[in-house]
Write a protein that holds these residues in place. Sequence first.
Motif, PDB file in Angstrom:
ATOM      1  N   ASN A   1       0.827  -1.211   0.000  1.00  0.00           N
ATOM      2  CA  ASN A   1       0.000   0.000   0.000  1.00  0.00           C
ATOM      3  C   ASN A   1       0.856   1.254   0.000  1.00  0.00           C
ATOM      4  OD1 ASN A   1      -2.357  -1.510   0.259  1.00  0.00           O
ATOM      5  ND2 ASN A   1      -2.304  -1.427   2.495  1.00  0.00           N
TER       6      ASN A   1
ATOM      7  N   LYS B   1       1.094   4.819   1.367  1.00  0.00           N
ATOM      8  CA  LYS B   1       0.439   5.513   2.479  1.00  0.00           C
ATOM      9  C   LYS B   1       0.863   6.980   2.518  1.00  0.00           C
ATOM     10  CE  LYS B   1       0.198   5.369   7.526  1.00  0.00           C
ATOM     11  NZ  LYS B   1      -1.109   4.953   7.977  1.00  0.00           N
TER      12      LYS B   1
ATOM     13  N   PRO C   1      -6.925   0.398   5.971  1.00  0.00           N
ATOM     14  CA  PRO C   1      -5.812   1.197   6.494  1.00  0.00           C
ATOM     15  C   PRO C   1      -6.041   2.703   6.332  1.00  0.00           C
ATOM     16  CG  PRO C   1      -5.192   0.135   4.437  1.00  0.00           C
ATOM     17  CD  PRO C   1      -6.581  -0.315   4.741  1.00  0.00           C
ATOM     18  N   GLU C   2      -5.538   3.452   7.301  1.00  0.00           N
ATOM     19  CA  GLU C   2      -5.730   4.900   7.302  1.00  0.00           C
ATOM     20  C   GLU C   2      -4.803   5.568   6.283  1.00  0.00           C
ATOM     21  OE1 GLU C   2      -5.967   8.308  10.763  1.00  0.00           O
ATOM     22  OE2 GLU C   2      -6.131   6.199  11.277  1.00  0.00           O
ATOM     23  N   ASN C   3      -5.320   6.601   5.634  1.00  0.00           N
ATOM     24  CA  ASN C   3      -4.539   7.387   4.675  1.00  0.00           C
ATOM     25  C   ASN C   3      -3.932   6.581   3.530  1.00  0.00           C
ATOM     26  OD1 ASN C   3      -5.085   9.823   5.905  1.00  0.00           O
ATOM     27  ND2 ASN C   3      -3.372   9.606   7.329  1.00  0.00           N
ATOM     28  N   VAL C   4      -4.602   5.494   3.178  1.00  0.00           N
ATOM     29  CA  VAL C   4      -4.188   4.724   2.011  1.00  0.00           C
ATOM     30  C   VAL C   4      -5.279   4.895   0.959  1.00  0.00           C
ATOM     31  CG1 VAL C   4      -3.703   2.428   1.108  1.00  0.00           C
ATOM     32  CG2 VAL C   4      -2.865   3.066   3.378  1.00  0.00           C
TER      33      VAL C   4
ATOM     34  N   ARG D   1      -1.384   1.378  -5.006  1.00  0.00           N
ATOM     35  CA  ARG D   1      -0.910   0.130  -4.411  1.00  0.00           C
ATOM     36  C   ARG D   1      -0.302  -0.782  -5.463  1.00  0.00           C
ATOM     37  NH1 ARG D   1      -5.395  -1.063  -0.123  1.00  0.00           N
ATOM     38  NH2 ARG D   1      -6.405   0.936  -0.217  1.00  0.00           N
TER      39      ARG D   1
ATOM     40  N   ARG E   1     -10.668   0.450  -2.094  1.00  0.00           N
ATOM     41  CA  ARG E   1      -9.939   0.548  -0.825  1.00  0.00           C
ATOM     42  C   ARG E   1     -10.552  -0.303   0.281  1.00  0.00           C
ATOM     43  NH1 ARG E   1      -9.704   6.801  -0.047  1.00  0.00           N
ATOM     44  NH2 ARG E   1      -9.690   6.759  -2.294  1.00  0.00           N
TER      45      ARG E   1
ATOM     46  N   GLU F   1       3.275  -1.384   3.905  1.00  0.00           N
ATOM     47  CA  GLU F   1       3.052  -0.023   3.415  1.00  0.00           C
ATOM     48  C   GLU F   1       4.351   0.655   3.018  1.00  0.00           C
ATOM     49  OE1 GLU F   1       0.947   1.571   6.727  1.00  0.00           O
ATOM     50  OE2 GLU F   1      -1.001   0.896   5.953  1.00  0.00           O
TER      51      GLU F   1
ATOM     52  N   GLU G   1       5.594   4.588   2.498  1.00  0.00           N
ATOM     53  CA  GLU G   1       5.071   5.936   2.764  1.00  0.00           C
ATOM     54  C   GLU G   1       5.460   6.931   1.676  1.00  0.00           C
ATOM     55  OE1 GLU G   1       6.426   6.824   6.714  1.00  0.00           O
ATOM     56  OE2 GLU G   1       4.756   5.674   7.577  1.00  0.00           O
TER      57      GLU G   1
END
Length: 316
Positions: free
Chosen positions: A119, A121, A153-156, A160, A181, A193, A195
């Motif tokens: 992912n 992120k 998942p947060e902020n994804v 990907r 998502r 993830e 970033e």
Amino acid sequence: MKKISLVVPMYNEEEMIPLFFEKMNEVLSQIKNYKFEYVLVNDGSRDDTLKMLKEQKKVQNNIKIVSFSRNFGHEAAVCAGFQNADGDAVIVMDADLQDPPEIISKMIEKYEEGYKVVNGKRVDRKKDSFLKRTTASMFYKVIKKLSGKIKVPENVGNYRLLDKEVVDHLNALPEKNRVFRVQVPYIGFKTCEVEFVRPERPKGETHYNYKSMFRLAMDSITSSSVAPLIWPMLFGLIGCGIFGMLFVVDLVLYIIQLVDITFIPRFNGLGFLILISIFLGVSIILVFMGIIGIYISKITTESQDRPVYIIDELID
Ligand code: UDP
Ligand code: MG
């Protein structure tokens, strides 16, 4: 040599196309040991996107174009991309370089380590407006509570890399309410993830306003949880408890003639409050009806069983 498919949904992106290929080709030329194939989905653009993609295909032959009969939306475009990608892994990214291609090599490193889902992120949302950040964080809190065993998942976003095995499972999902998502964490597999900081869009405009973000939030919630359908019952049970108790107390007081009037007349001075409470009660019921309505609309869409998208041209 392994092949990676790059799925890119495009809607009115004529301004971005030259920049996109310039940047992508520069970044990808530095990645050895892999072949890349573009699966470009033209989501019914009204500008020259399709024409420009065809031009681009003349100068580089690793391009597949899937062109829709009209605008079906971002999720439909992503879905079509996956269904037309045959790489050993697939990367999905936006056309506006807001999903920075520089991290593709890191995603591939993770893929080589054995992760089947990598992912992207977003770590820094400072560039988003205050309202967008707060609503986004509220959304993730709600979805976390509701989605239970599916860990969204947060902020994804969509950016990907998925292994072919995951892609096959994704393509086999039968639902019409496709929220990428939510689907990816639903499928599972070894996930990690990478970033990145999301840059601003260099050209063109976002296609997402607050209305479409609200719709995406509703689609995400309905596709990951049925818990909101239970809320009216819980609320109703609490109400039954409180008002039932009041009723019994009132009745008993009346029967034993401790008081010669019931509660209601004694509330006379609070008439306004009672009125407000009634309106509040009705509003709460309407909200719950709305929630049920949203789920019913999803059932309608599923039972209509229409295709998620219609292809006008497929250029391989
Ligand atoms: N997009 C699409 N169909 C639509 C809206 C958007 O294929 O109906 C594509 C768009 O061309 C871009 C990606 O989806 O490649 C993300 O859109 P956008 O950049 O507008 O969203 P944001 O980054 O603002 O969330
Ligand atoms: Mg964008």
